[in-house]
Design an enzyme around this catalytic site. Structure first.
Site, PDB file in Angstrom:
ATOM      1  N   LYS A   1       2.142  -2.615   6.370  1.00  0.00           N
ATOM      2  CA  LYS A   1       2.630  -2.502   4.851  1.00  0.00           C
ATOM      3  C   LYS A   1       3.900  -2.059   4.699  1.00  0.00           C
ATOM      4  O   LYS A   1       4.557  -2.572   3.762  1.00  0.00           O
ATOM      5  CB  LYS A   1       1.585  -1.484   4.081  1.00  0.00           C
ATOM      6  CG  LYS A   1      -0.065  -2.092   4.252  1.00  0.00           C
ATOM      7  CD  LYS A   1      -0.212  -3.252   3.534  1.00  0.00           C
ATOM      8  CE  LYS A   1      -1.635  -3.718   3.396  1.00  0.00           C
ATOM      9  NZ  LYS A   1      -1.624  -5.065   2.613  1.00  0.00           N
TER      10      LYS A   1
ATOM     11  N   TYR B   1      -1.803  -0.887  10.612  1.00  0.00           N
ATOM     12  CA  TYR B   1      -1.886  -1.046   9.050  1.00  0.00           C
ATOM     13  C   TYR B   1      -0.606  -0.475   8.478  1.00  0.00           C
ATOM     14  O   TYR B   1      -0.328  -1.089   7.471  1.00  0.00           O
ATOM     15  CB  TYR B   1      -3.162  -0.426   8.200  1.00  0.00           C
ATOM     16  CG  TYR B   1      -3.497  -0.701   6.993  1.00  0.00           C
ATOM     17  CD1 TYR B   1      -4.003  -1.807   6.673  1.00  0.00           C
ATOM     18  CD2 TYR B   1      -3.040   0.143   5.897  1.00  0.00           C
ATOM     19  CE1 TYR B   1      -4.283  -2.232   5.280  1.00  0.00           C
ATOM     20  CE2 TYR B   1      -3.140  -0.050   4.874  1.00  0.00           C
ATOM     21  CZ  TYR B   1      -3.758  -0.929   4.429  1.00  0.00           C
ATOM     22  OH  TYR B   1      -4.015  -1.376   3.107  1.00  0.00           O
TER      23      TYR B   1
ATOM     24  N   SER C   1       0.874  -1.342   0.244  1.00  0.00           N
ATOM     25  CA  SER C   1       0.007   0.037  -0.126  1.00  0.00           C
ATOM     26  C   SER C   1       0.925   1.148   0.038  1.00  0.00           C
ATOM     27  O   SER C   1       2.044   1.048   0.333  1.00  0.00           O
ATOM     28  CB  SER C   1      -0.961  -0.108   1.210  1.00  0.00           C
ATOM     29  OG  SER C   1      -1.500   1.095   1.381  1.00  0.00           O
TER      30      SER C   1
END
Ligand code: NAI
Length: 253
Positions: free
Chosen positions: A161, A157, A144
């Site tokens: 990533k 998150y 991401s």
């Protein structure tokens, strides 16, 4: 060069294929003539997808239950495959929001277990099978832009990533000798279940205005980079992460 033509006859395993980008990647690969195995926890949704793929003329389509956060489930899923995949797409992922200062440690664990440990566990399972069979292989990780820059309220998150980006390099380095290539896509914001609610809120709408191309991505915006990484056109690439984000990473400060 037709990037999709290289996938004809290849066996491609897509994790987290029960919705969103995974569902899209599975349809894209099947449309290019690949044999597709879709893997996720929601088997009923996978079976619907397999029916759709076959109805659309897919060469071969199968489903397998898989929880990437559970090593036993990964072993069982690989044991149940009719054949080793040529390409593994590590797409399964979750996002849990909240201010870091008040976030429950269990939420951190859930995100890391799926997005980071899960990618490691699936990748090493595939790589051992390829090495033991004397075969080469291709891994495409779905990272991401939040692995390359940060945003507030999604700390675990972004950490997960960033780990995927670094893992892509570490495994790319270690596995080149086995003919196993490891690359990643770093999508910007694409409208899927993972963020649909956010983009209906005022902060979500404000974020869209900060994307230089001024729109949310569509799954098909990833097709060029995905097909490049999934097939042989990227034969001399490993350890690379390609952002596809409407320019979001280069938005002005
Ligand atoms: P989604 O929520 O529609 O898809 C995620 C899929 O992963 C779901 O099918 C879910 O069931 C599956 N999954 C979750 N935990 C799992 C587990 N433990 N085992 C197996 N499957 C599991 O969201 P989306 O957007 O399609 O996400 C796909 C990937 O793309 C994720 O890794 C996400 O982080 C990444 N991504 C998405 C972006 C976006 O804007 N939609 C941007 C950048 C990356």
């Amino acid at each position: 060069m037709d990037l999709g033509a290289g996938l004809k006859g290849r066996h491609i395993l897509v994790t987290g294929a029960s919705s969103g980008l995974g569902d899209h990647f599975a349809r894209l690969c099947a449309g290019c003539g690949a044999a597709v195995t879709v893997a996720a926890r929601r088997k009923d949704r996978l079976d619907d997808l397999v029916r759709d793929l076959k109805a659309a003329g897919a060469a071969e389509a199968r489903s397998v239950s898989l929880d990437v956060a559970d090593p036993d489930s990964i072993a069982a899923a690989f044991g149940a495959l009719h054949a080793l995949p040529d390409t593994v797409v590590n797409n399964a992922g979750i996002a849990e929001g909240g201010a870091a200062i008040d976030l429950d440690l269990a939420a951190f664990d859930r995100v890391i277990d799926t997005n980071l440990r899960g990618v490691w566990a699936v990748s090493t399972t595939a790589a051992r099978a390829w090495r033991d069979a004397g075969r080469s292989g291709v891994i495409v990780n779905v990272a991401s832009i939040l692995g390359l820059r940060v945003a507030g309220g999604v700390g675990p998150y972004t950490v997960s990533k960033a780990g995927v980006v670094q893992m892509t390099q570490a495994l790319g380095l270690e596995w080149a000798r086995y003919g196993i290539r490891v690359n990643a896509l770093a999508p910007g914001y694409i409208g899927t279940d993972i963020n649909r609610e956010f983009f209906e809120t005022p902060p979500g709408q404000a974020m869209l205005k900060r994307i230089p191309m001024r729109r949310l991505g569509r799954p098909q915006d990833l097709d060029g980079a995905f097909l490049l990484l999934a097939g042989d056109a990227s034969g001399w690439m490993t350890g690379a992460t390609i952002p596809v984000d409407g320019g979001h990473l280069v938005s002005g400060l």
